[in-house]
Structure formats: C-alpha cells, structure tokens
Write an enzyme that holds these catalytic residues in place. Structure first.
Site, PDB file in Angstrom:
ATOM      1  N   ILE A   1      15.414  58.885  62.218  1.00 52.30           N
ATOM      2  CA  ILE A   1      16.149  59.597  61.190  1.00 52.30           C
ATOM      3  C   ILE A   1      15.045  60.334  60.648  1.00 52.30           C
ATOM      4  O   ILE A   1      13.985  59.875  60.117  1.00 52.30           O
ATOM      5  CB  ILE A   1      16.758  58.661  60.187  1.00 52.30           C
ATOM      6  CG1 ILE A   1      17.981  57.651  60.862  1.00 52.30           C
ATOM      7  CG2 ILE A   1      17.518  59.473  59.010  1.00 52.30           C
ATOM      8  CD1 ILE A   1      18.523  56.609  59.879  1.00 52.30           C
TER       9      ILE A   1
ATOM     10  N   LEU B   1      11.598  67.571  71.616  1.00 48.58           N
ATOM     11  CA  LEU B   1      12.320  66.823  72.589  1.00 48.58           C
ATOM     12  C   LEU B   1      11.672  65.483  72.551  1.00 48.58           C
ATOM     13  O   LEU B   1      11.267  64.741  73.200  1.00 48.58           O
ATOM     14  CB  LEU B   1      11.158  67.143  74.104  1.00 48.58           C
ATOM     15  CG  LEU B   1      11.554  69.036  74.365  1.00 48.58           C
ATOM     16  CD1 LEU B   1      10.392  69.176  75.367  1.00 48.58           C
ATOM     17  CD2 LEU B   1      12.871  69.186  74.777  1.00 48.58           C
ATOM     18  N   GLY B   2      12.041  65.190  70.986  1.00 48.02           N
ATOM     19  CA  GLY B   2      11.538  63.603  71.001  1.00 48.02           C
ATOM     20  C   GLY B   2      10.073  63.165  70.994  1.00 48.02           C
ATOM     21  O   GLY B   2       9.166  64.105  70.705  1.00 48.02           O
TER      22      GLY B   2
ATOM     23  N   GLY C   1      13.344  65.232  63.154  1.00 47.81           N
ATOM     24  CA  GLY C   1      13.390  66.653  63.038  1.00 47.81           C
ATOM     25  C   GLY C   1      13.002  67.291  61.740  1.00 47.81           C
ATOM     26  O   GLY C   1      12.651  68.673  61.642  1.00 47.81           O
ATOM     27  N   ASP C   2      13.673  66.873  60.818  1.00 53.28           N
ATOM     28  CA  ASP C   2      13.588  67.560  59.408  1.00 53.28           C
ATOM     29  C   ASP C   2      12.055  67.396  58.986  1.00 53.28           C
ATOM     30  O   ASP C   2      11.648  68.467  58.463  1.00 53.28           O
ATOM     31  CB  ASP C   2      14.446  66.576  58.423  1.00 53.28           C
ATOM     32  CG  ASP C   2      16.007  66.722  58.897  1.00 53.28           C
ATOM     33  OD1 ASP C   2      16.279  67.946  59.320  1.00 53.28           O
ATOM     34  OD2 ASP C   2      16.648  65.966  58.355  1.00 53.28           O
TER      35      ASP C   2
ATOM     36  N   GLY D   1      18.958  69.637  54.513  1.00 54.73           N
ATOM     37  CA  GLY D   1      18.185  70.499  53.519  1.00 54.73           C
ATOM     38  C   GLY D   1      17.188  69.847  52.862  1.00 54.73           C
ATOM     39  O   GLY D   1      16.082  70.263  52.736  1.00 54.73           O
ATOM     40  N   ALA D   2      17.806  68.649  52.071  1.00 51.23           N
ATOM     41  CA  ALA D   2      17.133  67.895  51.087  1.00 51.23           C
ATOM     42  C   ALA D   2      15.930  67.439  51.940  1.00 51.23           C
ATOM     43  O   ALA D   2      14.561  67.616  51.314  1.00 51.23           O
ATOM     44  CB  ALA D   2      17.851  66.877  50.579  1.00 51.23           C
TER      45      ALA D   2
ATOM     46  N   ASN E   1      16.978  70.645  68.640  1.00 49.50           N
ATOM     47  CA  ASN E   1      16.592  69.606  69.588  1.00 49.50           C
ATOM     48  C   ASN E   1      17.320  69.836  70.901  1.00 49.50           C
ATOM     49  O   ASN E   1      18.050  70.718  71.181  1.00 49.50           O
ATOM     50  CB  ASN E   1      16.852  68.413  68.792  1.00 49.50           C
ATOM     51  CG  ASN E   1      18.401  67.852  68.621  1.00 49.50           C
ATOM     52  OD1 ASN E   1      19.150  68.507  69.284  1.00 49.50           O
ATOM     53  ND2 ASN E   1      18.630  67.010  67.980  1.00 49.50           N
TER      54      ASN E   1
ATOM     55  N   GLU F   1      24.217  72.501  57.672  1.00 45.97           N
ATOM     56  CA  GLU F   1      25.169  71.542  56.832  1.00 45.97           C
ATOM     57  C   GLU F   1      25.554  72.364  55.627  1.00 45.97           C
ATOM     58  O   GLU F   1      26.313  71.755  55.003  1.00 45.97           O
ATOM     59  CB  GLU F   1      24.440  70.175  56.393  1.00 45.97           C
ATOM     60  CG  GLU F   1      24.327  69.491  57.622  1.00 45.97           C
ATOM     61  CD  GLU F   1      23.522  68.051  57.127  1.00 45.97           C
ATOM     62  OE1 GLU F   1      23.767  67.175  58.165  1.00 45.97           O
ATOM     63  OE2 GLU F   1      22.966  67.860  56.111  1.00 45.97           O
TER      64      GLU F   1
END
Ligand code: ADP
Length: 311
Positions: free
Chosen positions: A250, A223-224, A253-254, A43-44, A186, A142
């Site tokens: 890391i 798809l990365g 996706g966010d 979220g953050a 993903n 989450e």
C-alpha cells in the site's frame, strides 16, 4: 537552498485496513485481523511523501469538517506541507477507503469520495496563480476528472511541469494527455490505457510508445519489485528496483511518485530520480500502511548510500 515549488492536487482518504487470508469471493464473508484506521488517499500520500522527502510542497485538496478530517489537516501540516489550499468543508464526510490486504501483501481497495468531490474546477480557480507559478504539479485520478483536466491546462499555459499518476485507472481524454509531461502508470494502469498486457520489456516498450504518441514525453511504467520501464522521447529501458522483504505494498506507487518529482525538482537526472524513487518505494513496502510507511529523506539517502557502496 532555493527549493523549486511543487503542487500536489489530489485526494484525501481515511483508510480502513483489514488483513485477510485471501480476498473474499462475491457473496463470501471472511474473518480478517489487524484492523487499522490510517491516513491515506493517493493525493495526500503523494503530498506527504513529497513533504517528508524534502520538497517545497503545497497541497490542493479538501477534507470534511469531521474529527478525522480536522486531525488529518493537522497531520498534513506536521509533514511540512503548505495546507493553505486544503479546504475543511462543512457537512460532507472526509473521503474513505476500505482496504483489504491478503497474505501476499497485495491489496483491494474501494473508496467513497466525500469531500474530494468538492475539489471542482471552480474550487481550483482560487489557486490558479499558485498552479501557474509552481515548477511542477503532480496529480492522480481520485479528484474529479474535470479538475485534473483544468489544472493540467492551466499548468501548461505557464510551463509548469505536469506529472500524472493515472491511478485508479480511468479513461483519459487526448486533451488531458497532450498537457501531460510525465505519466507514471503501474502495470495494470498501463494495460488499461494502452490495451497491452505488460509481461516482457517489449510489451512495456510498446505500451510506452502508445503513450508517447499521445504527446507525452516521459513515460514511466512502474513494475512493482522489478522496478520501472523508463521511456524518454521514445527510447526506453528497464531501471531495476531494490530487493527488500515486502510487508505490504500500500502506498508504494505514491511514495515512488512523491520521491520522483522531488528528485527531478532538485535537478537530478531522470535515471537518478527513478533510482531515488525506487529506494523510497522499496522502503515503503517494508512497513505496513500508506502514510505510516513513507520514509523520511534521511532514510532514503542512507539507503541509497548503502546500495551505492555495494555496487
Ligand atoms: P503501485 O503501488 O502504484 O501499484 P508498483 O507496485 O509498481 O505501483 O510499485 C511502485 C514502485 O514501488 C516500484 O516501481 C518500486 O520502486 C517500488 N516497489 C513496489 N513493490 C516493491 C517490492 N516488492 N520491492 C521493492 N520495491 C517495490
């Protein structure tokens, strides 16, 4: 410019990141290197991405009243986020994520919810009008599922666009899915939700159709490094990503989600918004960490200009 209003509802975690030569097997202890503590939580991360990428964004979340929680709260403000709906909750810890990163830049993550568990449907009621008056709400998984479901229901009553990043993968009720306008799994999450392992374009198309049949108009399967399968009302295609040297993925996706929604709220077409999201996602994998790797809007615009010139 009168910017459209975005709400991000989601988690706040302090990330403890350790590089390892390979992921440990059950019962095995490995020595890692480069231990870092950084701010994360899906979220953050998505709120920070939206803030840094120029959205008009309000975050609904909670941190603990511990030192890290208070610092995190301040950091969110520094990233141009309206934090009036980020509670500082006494006597609980700020959420925690333990992250291992291997030599290929892949990650394994375990989390402890802490204050995130206090973001209940009851807590959400205080911000009911904010959700209803917003142009879009972006959520992940989450925070408690009942809160995500309630937020989606409230949003749809007032035509607020609902974007769900279904991460980490969890079972979703048909009732939630029918309130979702855009879903952004993903490959792993898409397989979890549809049972289809995504190897070819045809697999992505079949997985997207299953999600469309649940009532979701837009399905974007990331798809990365390949990019994303983008499917609108049953018609899909691959929108290629950008080639960069990945350091760690890391927060990719966010960052993608934060940029996607920001671009859509600016009125960009779905394809162009996905391109912007690819640019932001690609830039994020060239740096380590979650929020530390989220680019600014200026960096994304420059990256897009550079690539437009080359094409
Ligand atoms: P998640 O981080 O949620 O697992 P993905 O790995 O599918 O999601 O990445 C999300 C997006 O980030 C991709 O669609 C792409 O835009 C970008 N991205 C991820 N990995 C890379 C990479 N190695 N090179 C370039 N872009 C990447």
């Amino acid at each position: 410019m009168n910017r459209k209003k975005l709400i991000v509802l989601g988690s706040v975690n302090v990330d403890h990141i350790l590089n390892v030569p390979e992921f440990p097997k059950p019962g095995q202890t490995l020595t890692g290197s480069n231990y870092q503590i950084s701010y994360g939580g899906k979220g953050a991360n998505q709120a920070v991405a939206a803030g840094r990428l120029d959205a008009n964004i309000q975050f609904i979340a909670a941190v603990g009243a511990d030192e890290l929680g208070k610092k995190f709260h301040q950091q969110l403000k520094n990233d141009q986020i309206d934090t009036s709906s980020v509670a500082i909750v006494p006597e609980v810890n700020t959420g925690v994520a333990l992250i291992l990163v291997n030599h290929q830049g892949e990650n394994q993550i375990a989390i402890c919810a802490g204050a995130n568990a206090t973001v209940t449907p009851n807590y959400l009621q205080q911000f009911k009008e904010d959700v209803q008056h917003a142009d879009a709400i972006l959520m992940q998984l989450e925070t408690p599922m009942a809160t995500v479901e309630e937020a989606a229901r409230l949003a749809k009553q007032h035509n607020t666009l609902v974007i769900l990043n279904p991460a980490p993968a969890q079972k979703l009720s048909d009732d939630l899915l029918k309130h979702v306008d855009i879903i952004t799994p993903n490959e792993t999450e898409a397989e979890y939700l549809t049972g289809i392992k995504i190897i070819t374009d045809a697999d992505a198309e079949s997985a997207a159709l299953i999600l469309h049949n649940k009532g979701i108009q837009t399905v974007i399967i990331t798809l990365g490094s390949k990019g994303a399968w983008v499917s609108y009302a049953g018609k899909g295609k691959l929108v290629a990503g950008f080639t960069v040297k990945a350091i760690d993925t890391i927060g990719a996706g966010d960052t993608f989600n934060g940029m996607l929604v920001t671009a859509l709220l600016e009125g960009k077409s779905l394809d162009l918004a996905v391109k912007y999201a690819h640019a932001a996602g690609a830039l994020s994998v060239t740096k380590s960490g979650a929020q530390t790797s989220i680019p600014t809007r200026k960096q994304v615009d420059e990256f897009m200009q550079l690539h437009n010139k080359r094409e």
